[in-house]
Design a protein around this motif. Structure first.
Motif, PDB file in Angstrom:
ATOM      1  N   MET A   1       0.841  -1.202   0.000  1.00  0.00           N
ATOM      2  CA  MET A   1       0.000   0.000   0.000  1.00  0.00           C
ATOM      3  C   MET A   1       0.881   1.259   0.000  1.00  0.00           C
ATOM      4  SD  MET A   1      -2.919   1.091   2.796  1.00  0.00           S
ATOM      5  CE  MET A   1      -1.762   1.495   4.097  1.00  0.00           C
TER       6      MET A   1
ATOM      7  N   VAL B   1      -3.613  -3.839  -2.710  1.00  0.00           N
ATOM      8  CA  VAL B   1      -3.254  -4.985  -1.856  1.00  0.00           C
ATOM      9  C   VAL B   1      -4.485  -5.601  -1.198  1.00  0.00           C
ATOM     10  CG1 VAL B   1      -0.966  -4.061  -1.299  1.00  0.00           C
ATOM     11  CG2 VAL B   1      -2.888  -3.528   0.210  1.00  0.00           C
ATOM     12  N   THR B   2      -4.403  -6.913  -0.944  1.00  0.00           N
ATOM     13  CA  THR B   2      -5.356  -7.574  -0.042  1.00  0.00           C
ATOM     14  C   THR B   2      -4.576  -8.539   0.840  1.00  0.00           C
ATOM     15  OG1 THR B   2      -5.792  -9.429  -1.541  1.00  0.00           O
ATOM     16  CG2 THR B   2      -7.259  -7.539  -1.732  1.00  0.00           C
ATOM     17  N   PHE B   3      -5.102  -8.783   2.028  1.00  0.00           N
ATOM     18  CA  PHE B   3      -4.519  -9.742   2.962  1.00  0.00           C
ATOM     19  C   PHE B   3      -5.659 -10.582   3.521  1.00  0.00           C
ATOM     20  CE2 PHE B   3      -4.278 -10.658   7.494  1.00  0.00           C
ATOM     21  CZ  PHE B   3      -3.126 -11.424   7.580  1.00  0.00           C
ATOM     22  N   PHE B   4      -5.492 -11.891   3.506  1.00  0.00           N
ATOM     23  CA  PHE B   4      -6.541 -12.759   4.060  1.00  0.00           C
ATOM     24  C   PHE B   4      -5.898 -13.884   4.861  1.00  0.00           C
ATOM     25  CE2 PHE B   4      -9.692 -16.340   3.314  1.00  0.00           C
ATOM     26  CZ  PHE B   4     -10.574 -15.901   4.286  1.00  0.00           C
ATOM     27  N   PRO B   5      -6.130 -13.925   6.167  1.00  0.00           N
ATOM     28  CA  PRO B   5      -5.503 -14.964   6.989  1.00  0.00           C
ATOM     29  C   PRO B   5      -6.339 -16.237   7.021  1.00  0.00           C
ATOM     30  CG  PRO B   5      -6.729 -13.477   8.400  1.00  0.00           C
ATOM     31  CD  PRO B   5      -6.945 -13.004   6.981  1.00  0.00           C
TER      32      PRO B   5
ATOM     33  N   TYR C   1      -7.971 -18.341   9.348  1.00  0.00           N
ATOM     34  CA  TYR C   1      -8.277 -18.054  10.758  1.00  0.00           C
ATOM     35  C   TYR C   1      -8.911 -19.261  11.423  1.00  0.00           C
ATOM     36  CZ  TYR C   1     -12.917 -17.235   8.787  1.00  0.00           C
ATOM     37  OH  TYR C   1     -14.112 -17.377   8.125  1.00  0.00           O
TER      38      TYR C   1
ATOM     39  N   ALA D   1      -9.566  -8.025  -7.949  1.00  0.00           N
ATOM     40  CA  ALA D   1     -10.932  -8.540  -7.840  1.00  0.00           C
ATOM     41  C   ALA D   1     -10.965  -9.573  -6.711  1.00  0.00           C
ATOM     42  CB  ALA D   1     -11.378  -9.111  -9.167  1.00  0.00           C
ATOM     43  N   SER D   2     -10.656 -10.819  -7.009  1.00  0.00           N
ATOM     44  CA  SER D   2     -10.733 -11.855  -5.977  1.00  0.00           C
ATOM     45  C   SER D   2      -9.590 -11.759  -4.971  1.00  0.00           C
ATOM     46  CB  SER D   2     -10.697 -13.236  -6.629  1.00  0.00           C
ATOM     47  OG  SER D   2     -10.608 -14.217  -5.620  1.00  0.00           O
TER      48      SER D   2
ATOM     49  N   THR E   1      -5.965   3.724   4.966  1.00  0.00           N
ATOM     50  CA  THR E   1      -5.415   2.951   6.066  1.00  0.00           C
ATOM     51  C   THR E   1      -5.732   1.481   5.843  1.00  0.00           C
ATOM     52  OG1 THR E   1      -7.408   3.559   7.261  1.00  0.00           O
ATOM     53  CG2 THR E   1      -5.405   4.666   7.924  1.00  0.00           C
ATOM     54  N   LEU E   2      -4.809   0.625   6.239  1.00  0.00           N
ATOM     55  CA  LEU E   2      -5.008  -0.816   6.080  1.00  0.00           C
ATOM     56  C   LEU E   2      -5.831  -1.310   7.258  1.00  0.00           C
ATOM     57  CD1 LEU E   2      -4.042  -3.114   4.121  1.00  0.00           C
ATOM     58  CD2 LEU E   2      -2.282  -3.613   5.816  1.00  0.00           C
TER      59      LEU E   2
ATOM     60  N   PRO F   1     -16.677 -15.712  13.016  1.00  0.00           N
ATOM     61  CA  PRO F   1     -15.537 -14.823  12.710  1.00  0.00           C
ATOM     62  C   PRO F   1     -15.847 -13.329  12.773  1.00  0.00           C
ATOM     63  CG  PRO F   1     -16.567 -15.592  10.682  1.00  0.00           C
ATOM     64  CD  PRO F   1     -17.423 -16.076  11.806  1.00  0.00           C
TER      65      PRO F   1
ATOM     66  N   ILE G   1     -16.382 -22.225  11.312  1.00  0.00           N
ATOM     67  CA  ILE G   1     -16.106 -20.779  11.356  1.00  0.00           C
ATOM     68  C   ILE G   1     -15.648 -20.249  10.002  1.00  0.00           C
ATOM     69  CG2 ILE G   1     -15.616 -20.823  13.822  1.00  0.00           C
ATOM     70  CD1 ILE G   1     -12.635 -20.740  13.146  1.00  0.00           C
ATOM     71  N   ALA G   2     -15.792 -21.074   8.966  1.00  0.00           N
ATOM     72  CA  ALA G   2     -15.320 -20.683   7.631  1.00  0.00           C
ATOM     73  C   ALA G   2     -16.307 -19.737   6.945  1.00  0.00           C
ATOM     74  CB  ALA G   2     -15.114 -21.940   6.790  1.00  0.00           C
ATOM     75  N   PRO G   3     -15.843 -19.009   5.912  1.00  0.00           N
ATOM     76  CA  PRO G   3     -16.736 -18.096   5.189  1.00  0.00           C
ATOM     77  C   PRO G   3     -17.840 -18.868   4.463  1.00  0.00           C
ATOM     78  CG  PRO G   3     -14.428 -17.730   4.595  1.00  0.00           C
ATOM     79  CD  PRO G   3     -14.480 -18.992   5.368  1.00  0.00           C
TER      80      PRO G   3
ATOM     81  N   GLY H   1     -17.028 -14.550   6.496  1.00  0.00           N
ATOM     82  CA  GLY H   1     -15.696 -14.648   7.096  1.00  0.00           C
ATOM     83  C   GLY H   1     -14.588 -14.047   6.256  1.00  0.00           C
ATOM     84  N   ILE H   2     -14.740 -14.066   4.931  1.00  0.00           N
ATOM     85  CA  ILE H   2     -13.706 -13.444   4.089  1.00  0.00           C
ATOM     86  C   ILE H   2     -13.693 -11.944   4.355  1.00  0.00           C
ATOM     87  CG2 ILE H   2     -13.010 -12.863   1.727  1.00  0.00           C
ATOM     88  CD1 ILE H   2     -14.134 -15.543   0.800  1.00  0.00           C
TER      89      ILE H   2
ATOM     90  N   GLN I   1     -12.491 -10.973   7.938  1.00  0.00           N
ATOM     91  CA  GLN I   1     -11.102 -11.249   8.307  1.00  0.00           C
ATOM     92  C   GLN I   1     -10.071 -10.598   7.396  1.00  0.00           C
ATOM     93  OE1 GLN I   1     -10.066 -12.875  11.070  1.00  0.00           O
ATOM     94  NE2 GLN I   1     -12.216 -12.952  11.674  1.00  0.00           N
ATOM     95  N   MET I   2     -10.473 -10.276   6.164  1.00  0.00           N
ATOM     96  CA  MET I   2      -9.452  -9.761   5.241  1.00  0.00           C
ATOM     97  C   MET I   2      -9.084  -8.309   5.540  1.00  0.00           C
ATOM     98  SD  MET I   2     -11.568  -9.330   1.670  1.00  0.00           S
ATOM     99  CE  MET I   2     -10.299  -8.522   0.706  1.00  0.00           C
ATOM    100  N   MET I   3      -7.884  -7.933   5.098  1.00  0.00           N
ATOM    101  CA  MET I   3      -7.442  -6.544   5.253  1.00  0.00           C
ATOM    102  C   MET I   3      -7.269  -5.933   3.872  1.00  0.00           C
ATOM    103  SD  MET I   3      -4.529  -6.862   8.210  1.00  0.00           S
ATOM    104  CE  MET I   3      -4.562  -5.234   8.964  1.00  0.00           C
ATOM    105  N   GLU I   4      -7.674  -4.664   3.778  1.00  0.00           N
ATOM    106  CA  GLU I   4      -7.485  -3.888   2.547  1.00  0.00           C
ATOM    107  C   GLU I   4      -7.352  -2.421   2.937  1.00  0.00           C
ATOM    108  OE1 GLU I   4      -9.753  -5.633  -1.302  1.00  0.00           O
ATOM    109  OE2 GLU I   4     -11.080  -4.911   0.245  1.00  0.00           O
ATOM    110  N   PRO I   5      -6.800  -1.623   2.044  1.00  0.00           N
ATOM    111  CA  PRO I   5      -6.805  -0.179   2.315  1.00  0.00           C
ATOM    112  C   PRO I   5      -8.254   0.334   2.320  1.00  0.00           C
ATOM    113  CG  PRO I   5      -5.241  -0.738   0.578  1.00  0.00           C
ATOM    114  CD  PRO I   5      -6.074  -1.961   0.816  1.00  0.00           C
TER     115      PRO I   5
ATOM    116  N   ARG J   1     -16.479 -10.826  -5.889  1.00  0.00           N
ATOM    117  CA  ARG J   1     -15.075 -10.503  -6.192  1.00  0.00           C
ATOM    118  C   ARG J   1     -14.429 -11.642  -6.960  1.00  0.00           C
ATOM    119  NH1 ARG J   1     -12.717  -6.731  -2.306  1.00  0.00           N
ATOM    120  NH2 ARG J   1     -10.706  -7.239  -3.238  1.00  0.00           N
TER     121      ARG J   1
ATOM    122  N   ILE K   1     -14.810 -22.336  -0.886  1.00  0.00           N
ATOM    123  CA  ILE K   1     -14.645 -21.040  -1.559  1.00  0.00           C
ATOM    124  C   ILE K   1     -14.252 -21.309  -3.002  1.00  0.00           C
ATOM    125  CG2 ILE K   1     -13.415 -18.839  -1.568  1.00  0.00           C
ATOM    126  CD1 ILE K   1     -12.799 -19.343   1.410  1.00  0.00           C
TER     127      ILE K   1
END
Lengths: 176, 353
Positions: free
Chosen positions: A27, A33-37, A39, A60-61, B5-6, B32, B115-117, B171-172, B175-179, B261, B337
């Motif tokens: 970023m 960017v994307t981040f997916f753990p 979990y 996209a995905s 911000t992320l 989640p 606990i999955a998406p 859950g996706i 839990q996911m991070m993006e700006p 997506r 998924i």
């Protein structure tokens, strides 16, 4: 440029924090960017992994089905993720803990004794940064400076001497 | 607006609600979505708001009934089994015309599931969920930025029409991070107007009652008709959708939420390979953008529905396109998924390539 990355290892090896750092640094570098753990239950005592995407175009995905790059920090991660790598992709192996070697001839394999290098610098905790340094260098997905500049932002509670060691680890990883 | 911000989806959802003026949150932990109450627990006091970890989901939703009756912007969140427990209270809020907001960060089901998406709660979200004749305004974000911005849109609609509103995530998205980029300035609750239906300080005015029952003959029917008029207006005016490449496509692909997506990547893959494929994605699930679907279905040879459940979302597509084209289906339930490559293979098969 599009890099779908999976980082995998034991819980406690800094796999998830490395993923967040890569996303943050991407970023900062001006990329999408994307981040997916992961979990799920695998985080508790078993393997941990996360998916990171760094790309020039909008992403996209957020799901990484076939990774361009995989970082394996331990043996179980090798077995799980090595077969998933895209043809012409890259496999980054922490050879300090992984004894398996890839038999694939359609991927580039980068072997790094990350634990050994990290201990030489001063702490085992930064083995993940050695791998991150190599990953960013070999893929060229962002400037190394973006990665180094982001360390202090993502690990905002780390002491200055630890942050300095992270920087050294990133540079050592890029050289190996 | 502000710099990017992320953020994690669940945190963006919580911050988005606070910026939209939410000052009361009650909830009970479940994965989640745990980052929502966790974030609220430290962030809400900074704004002078209230955070309560309730003793149960049932308690949390009834705390919303009480707090919403004062005219405040209130929120709860949970994941599938917890939202099921809250349905009775949600129905009571709908019956009392209370503008609540809640989020379901869906996990695998039925039952305790995993606990999955997953997207298995589509029927529950779009068909009311609890007992009685009512609907809920439902938004389906597909990014962390939309997780941050949609709470405000939910509050705006909920307060305009005095109906429950919700975000259907999974859950996706949690839990996911993006700006994140917020598309609105923080709302100050002190600037909210006085409402003529709230309870609280009654000095000097007529008595008001907030309740969901009326035993007088015929009165409840009238009340339901009156509420339905509001839902009719919502259906006419509040639907939203997003599309890509639908003007010249032979195959129309449709998904909602996180799944859209993945479908978007598959559609891009198909178009890069010369296939005439388009994507239509509902942003509101109730009201469903029926007209957009009916228009988009005209002239296409096939429609492909992809959902992370086994045939729920497809029903709204069927109801909207009214048989204009054959509908194909790909569903993955309870933590399955789909990948873009997987969907692309199905696209090729349908198009005979």
């Amino acid at each position: 440029m599009y890099q779908g990355i999976i980082v995998a290892g034991f819980g406690g090896q800094g796999v998830v924090s490395m993923g967040i750092l890569l996303a943050y640094a991407g970023m900062v570098d001006g990329k999408h960017v994307t981040f997916f753990p992961a979990y799920g239950a695998e985080m508790r005592g078993g393997t941990a992994n996360c998916s990171v995407i760094v790309a020039i175009d909008e992403i996209a995905s957020p799901v990484v089905g076939q990774p361009d790059s995989v970082v394996v920090m331990n043996e179980p991660s090798f077995a799980k993720f090595e077969p998933m790598i895209k043809p012409n992709g890259r496999l980054f192996i922490n050879t300090s803990l992984v004894s398996s070697r890839s038999k694939r001839d359609d991927i580039e394999v980068i072997e790094i004794p990350a634990n050994k290098i990290a201990e030489e610098i001063g702490t085992l905790k930064i083995a993940n940064m050695v791998m991150a340094g190599s990953l960013v260098d070999k893929t060229g997905m962002m400037a190394q400076k973006s990665l180094i500049d982001s360390v202090g932002k993502v690990y905002s509670r780390a002491k200055p001497e630890i942050l300095k060691m992270n920087e050294v680890a990133i540079k050592r990883g890029a050289e190996s | 607006m502000a710099e990017r911000t992320l953020m994690k989806g669940n945190e963006a959802l919580a911050e988005g609600a606070i910026r939209a003026g939410c000052r009361f949150f009650a909830g009970y932990p479940i994965t989640p979505q745990n980052e929502v109450p966790e974030y609220m627990s430290w962030r809400m006091p900074q704004e002078g708001g209230f955070f309560i970890q309730a003793e149960s989901e049932v308690a949390a939703i009834n705390m919303l009934f009480g707090s919403a009756a004062t005219g405040a912007r209130v929120m709860t969140s949970s994941s599938s089994p917890g939202i099921s427990l809250k349905q009775e209270g949600i129905s009571y809020c709908a019956g009392a015309d209370l503008p609540i907001f809640y989020a379901n960060v869906v996990r695998g089901g039925p039952g305790l599931g995993n606990i999955a998406p997953a997207q298995g709660d589509y029927f529950q979200a779009t068909r009311g969920g609890g007992h009685g004749d009512y609907r809920v305004f439902v938004m389906a974000p597909n990014s962390v930025t939309e997780m941050a911005n949609f709470p405000k849109r939910c509050y705006d609609v909920a307060f305009k029409y005095r109906v429950p509103s919700m975000i259907l995530a999974d859950g996706i998205l949690g839990q996911m991070m993006e700006p994140v980029e917020f598309d609105f300035d923080p709302v100050d609750p002190d600037t909210f107007p006085e409402f003529d239906w709230t309870i609280g300080d009654a000095a000097g005015r007529e008595r008001r009652v907030v309740k969901s029952y009326d035993l007088r003959p015929g009165r409840l029917e009238e009340w339901n008709f009156e509420r339905q008029k509001r839902f009719d207006t919502i259906e006419a005016e509040e639907s939203a959708w997003d599309s890509e490449g639908i003007d010249d496509c032979e195959l129309l692909v449709t998904s909602y939420g996180s799944c859209s997506r993945i479908s978007k990547s598959a559609v891009k893959l198909a178009r890069d390979n010369g296939l005439a494929v388009g994507l239509l994605r509902p942003i509101t699930l109730y009201p469903f953008p029926k007209r957009a679907f009916k228009e988009a279905a005209k002239g296409v040879k096939n429609i492909l529905v992809v959902e992370m459940s086994l045939g729920q979302y497809i029903e709204d597509v069927q109801l909207s396109v009214e048989g204009a084209a054959p509908i194909h289906f790909h569903g993955r339930p309870a933590g399955g998924i789909p990948t873009a490559e997987e969907i692309y293979e199905i696209i090729k098969k349908i198009m005979g390539k």
